[in-house]
Write a protein that holds these residues in place. Sequence first.
Motif, PDB file in Angstrom:
ATOM      1  N   UNK A 130       0.787   6.452 -14.819  1.00 44.23           N
ATOM      2  CA  UNK A 130      -0.600   6.686 -15.256  1.00 44.23           C
ATOM      3  C   UNK A 130      -1.567   5.721 -14.586  1.00 44.23           C
ATOM      4  N   UNK A 131      -1.130   4.490 -14.303  1.00 45.72           N
ATOM      5  CA  UNK A 131      -2.041   3.517 -13.679  1.00 45.72           C
ATOM      6  C   UNK A 131      -1.229   2.569 -12.803  1.00 45.72           C
ATOM      7  N   UNK A 132      -1.808   2.237 -11.643  1.00 43.72           N
ATOM      8  CA  UNK A 132      -1.156   1.284 -10.742  1.00 43.72           C
ATOM      9  C   UNK A 132      -2.058   0.070 -10.558  1.00 43.72           C
ATOM     10  N   UNK A 133      -1.464  -1.100 -10.708  1.00 40.74           N
ATOM     11  CA  UNK A 133      -2.138  -2.362 -10.445  1.00 40.74           C
ATOM     12  C   UNK A 133      -1.417  -3.008  -9.262  1.00 40.74           C
ATOM     13  N   UNK A 134      -2.179  -3.644  -8.357  1.00 45.94           N
ATOM     14  CA  UNK A 134      -1.551  -4.328  -7.220  1.00 45.94           C
ATOM     15  C   UNK A 134      -2.122  -5.747  -7.167  1.00 45.94           C
ATOM     16  N   UNK A 135      -1.234  -6.728  -7.022  1.00 48.11           N
ATOM     17  CA  UNK A 135      -1.729  -8.099  -6.952  1.00 48.11           C
ATOM     18  C   UNK A 135      -1.073  -8.886  -5.831  1.00 48.11           C
ATOM     19  N   UNK A 136      -1.777  -9.612  -4.942  1.00 51.17           N
ATOM     20  CA  UNK A 136      -3.246  -9.646  -4.915  1.00 51.17           C
ATOM     21  C   UNK A 136      -3.864  -8.364  -4.373  1.00 51.17           C
ATOM     22  N   UNK A 137      -3.088  -7.533  -3.633  1.00 51.41           N
ATOM     23  CA  UNK A 137      -3.611  -6.272  -3.099  1.00 51.41           C
ATOM     24  C   UNK A 137      -4.440  -6.458  -1.838  1.00 51.41           C
ATOM     25  N   UNK A 138      -4.941  -5.328  -1.318  1.00 54.86           N
ATOM     26  CA  UNK A 138      -5.765  -5.368  -0.095  1.00 54.86           C
ATOM     27  C   UNK A 138      -6.811  -4.251  -0.164  1.00 54.86           C
ATOM     28  N   UNK A 139      -7.532  -4.047   0.949  1.00 53.91           N
ATOM     29  CA  UNK A 139      -8.594  -3.033   0.946  1.00 53.91           C
ATOM     30  C   UNK A 139      -8.078  -1.637   0.617  1.00 53.91           C
ATOM     31  N   UNK A 140      -6.860  -1.316   1.066  1.00 56.89           N
ATOM     32  CA  UNK A 140      -6.290   0.003   0.802  1.00 56.89           C
ATOM     33  C   UNK A 140      -5.884   0.168  -0.654  1.00 56.89           C
ATOM     34  N   UNK A 141      -5.309  -0.883  -1.232  1.00 57.96           N
ATOM     35  CA  UNK A 141      -4.847  -0.767  -2.625  1.00 57.96           C
ATOM     36  C   UNK A 141      -6.004  -0.881  -3.611  1.00 57.96           C
ATOM     37  N   UNK A 142      -7.216  -1.176  -3.112  1.00 52.94           N
ATOM     38  CA  UNK A 142      -8.366  -1.211  -4.034  1.00 52.94           C
ATOM     39  C   UNK A 142      -8.717   0.201  -4.512  1.00 52.94           C
ATOM     40  N   UNK A 178       0.845  -1.199   0.000  1.00 56.25           N
ATOM     41  CA  UNK A 178       0.000   0.000   0.000  1.00 56.25           C
ATOM     42  C   UNK A 178       0.880   1.249   0.000  1.00 56.25           C
ATOM     43  N   UNK A 179       1.952   1.226   0.801  1.00 53.68           N
ATOM     44  CA  UNK A 179       2.859   2.378   0.849  1.00 53.68           C
ATOM     45  C   UNK A 179       3.555   2.577  -0.502  1.00 53.68           C
ATOM     46  N   UNK A 180       3.949   1.475  -1.155  1.00 51.75           N
ATOM     47  CA  UNK A 180       4.589   1.588  -2.477  1.00 51.75           C
ATOM     48  C   UNK A 180       3.615   2.199  -3.484  1.00 51.75           C
ATOM     49  N   UNK A 181       2.351   1.755  -3.436  1.00 52.71           N
ATOM     50  CA  UNK A 181       1.348   2.293  -4.373  1.00 52.71           C
ATOM     51  C   UNK A 181       1.133   3.778  -4.115  1.00 52.71           C
ATOM     52  N   UNK A 182       1.030   4.147  -2.846  1.00 50.24           N
ATOM     53  CA  UNK A 182       0.827   5.556  -2.466  1.00 50.24           C
ATOM     54  C   UNK A 182       1.974   6.422  -2.964  1.00 50.24           C
ATOM     55  N   UNK A 183       3.214   5.958  -2.737  1.00 52.64           N
ATOM     56  CA  UNK A 183       4.388   6.758  -3.111  1.00 52.64           C
ATOM     57  C   UNK A 183       4.554   6.798  -4.641  1.00 52.64           C
ATOM     58  N   UNK A 184       4.400   5.648  -5.297  1.00 53.26           N
ATOM     59  CA  UNK A 184       4.580   5.623  -6.760  1.00 53.26           C
ATOM     60  C   UNK A 184       3.494   6.440  -7.459  1.00 53.26           C
ATOM     61  N   UNK A 185       2.305   6.522  -6.851  1.00 56.02           N
ATOM     62  CA  UNK A 185       1.221   7.288  -7.489  1.00 56.02           C
ATOM     63  C   UNK A 185       1.552   8.777  -7.528  1.00 56.02           C
ATOM     64  N   UNK A 186       2.566   9.211  -6.741  1.00 61.78           N
ATOM     65  CA  UNK A 186       2.967  10.620  -6.756  1.00 61.78           C
ATOM     66  C   UNK A 186       3.961  10.928  -7.891  1.00 61.78           C
ATOM     67  N   UNK A 187       4.447   9.885  -8.570  1.00 60.18           N
ATOM     68  CA  UNK A 187       5.405  10.120  -9.664  1.00 60.18           C
ATOM     69  C   UNK A 187       4.640  10.575 -10.904  1.00 60.18           C
ATOM     70  N   UNK A 188       5.019  11.720 -11.488  1.00 65.45           N
ATOM     71  CA  UNK A 188       4.250  12.244 -12.630  1.00 65.45           C
ATOM     72  C   UNK A 188       4.178  11.265 -13.806  1.00 65.45           C
ATOM     73  N   UNK A 189       5.181  10.392 -13.943  1.00 63.56           N
ATOM     74  CA  UNK A 189       5.188   9.488 -15.107  1.00 63.56           C
ATOM     75  C   UNK A 189       4.214   8.315 -14.954  1.00 63.56           C
TER      76      UNK A 189
END
Length: 432
Positions: A26-38, A13-24
């Motif tokens: 466009x889309x993040x997929x997480x597998x299997x993921x959890x409630x936060x990464x949904x 979840x922390x990786x998704x949060x931080x990577x989502x701040x990178x301007x480059x």
Amino acid sequence: MRILIIGSGGREHALAWKLSQSPAVSQIYVTPGNGGTSAWINAGIDAADIDGLMKYIREKRIDFVVPGGETSLVHGIADACRGVGVPCFGPDSYAAQLEGSKIFAKEVMIEAGVPTARYQVFTEFSQAAKSVKKAGVPVVIKADGLAAGKGVVVAANSAEAVEALDSMMCKKSLGGAAARVLVEETLQGEEVSLLAFCDGEKAVPLSSAQDHKRAFDGDTGPNTGGMGAYSPAPLLPDDKAAEVCEQVITPVLRVMQKRGHPFKGILYAGLMYTPNGPMVLEYNVRFGDPECQPLLMRLESDLLKIMQACVAGDLGSVDITFSPKHALCVVVAASGYPGAYSKGNPIYGIAEAEAASNGNVMVFHAGTRNDNGQTVSNGGRVLGVTGLGADLAEAQKNAYAAADAIKMPNSFFRRDIGAKGLNHCWACSGKK
Ligand code: AMP
Ligand code: GLY
């Protein structure tokens, strides 16, 4: 760019949060993921299912793969990605043995001249038992292979050591992971984690962090995946990190490169600060969980650019800056963890706790799922409540205010995350 993160913990979840701040990105997929990464797109594929992951990478035209935990790396996700020309932030399966086999790691440490505890390897119970009885001092028994945090027993005396050997080697409690067992000298001291971004040749240390492995306050109770962490750890201040990195990380990169498997990704050294200096207890080949959460809260630079530079062998070209602030993560766990626990408990107050913190708290989901809009527990470690502060005491205060405000039946957390750090007085600006 489309990014695939592999795993389902607070780290992911922390990786998704931080990577989502990178301007480059466009889309993040997480597998299997959890409630936060949904909040991004969760895919249901298991981290060990390399064929399933590669099919998904093709279908979604993923541009960059970020394995969170060790499972996919040990199973060869980086090798498979290289085969189809998709960059993957992590070592190949050969280099991932630094975590996957404790004997492999010891052999590399010896070749590299890295300080570590003395050890012997056994395949026969009778010989191992004879050796620990003869040694007669506290020893550490370790299964060679991956054992989900259950493969290490710090035995207080030879009777406990023999019991651990019997459980691993005769009763096969860890299956094939204990086909070979190490008997290791016990080191005394305080533990600290040093992680480094690695591009095959060059290593750049992150700020330091300290994990809390035991379930209960005062470092009591069984070992867990980690009940909390903070960064920086006063035991290893930032101005010493480069020197320690030269002792425990860079020599390993040289050996891996010589063996034709340059190490790319995160190399994590679990260190014991002994009276003779830092010694390596273990390597991980990825971010620690929960250490990742406070570290990423403090990272000011673009994480995607750093990861891309690691894969490209060009780490010298990127900015890696940590905020001078302190960060502290408290893990909220299900009652019973690391043993049996219930799932499906509703969790209330996450958004309110974050909102009340003036941007100083992030609640990273670990074992949660989204049940028709209600977040419910779905694992042992449920949340990583992470606070920022001008000093460690303030980070601790912010994290605990939020953890106290979140309500979940059948849960618990440690009350003393950061206490050891506060005893090192520089961390709180001279105040004890
Ligand atoms: P490891 O998975 O090797 O890091 O071991 C898990 C935990 O066991 C470490 O974080 C230490 O607390 C403890 N440990 C491992 N090896 C030793 C050692 N040689 N001496 C003392 N404690 C150890
Ligand atoms: N927190 C320890 C680990 O991630 O292995």
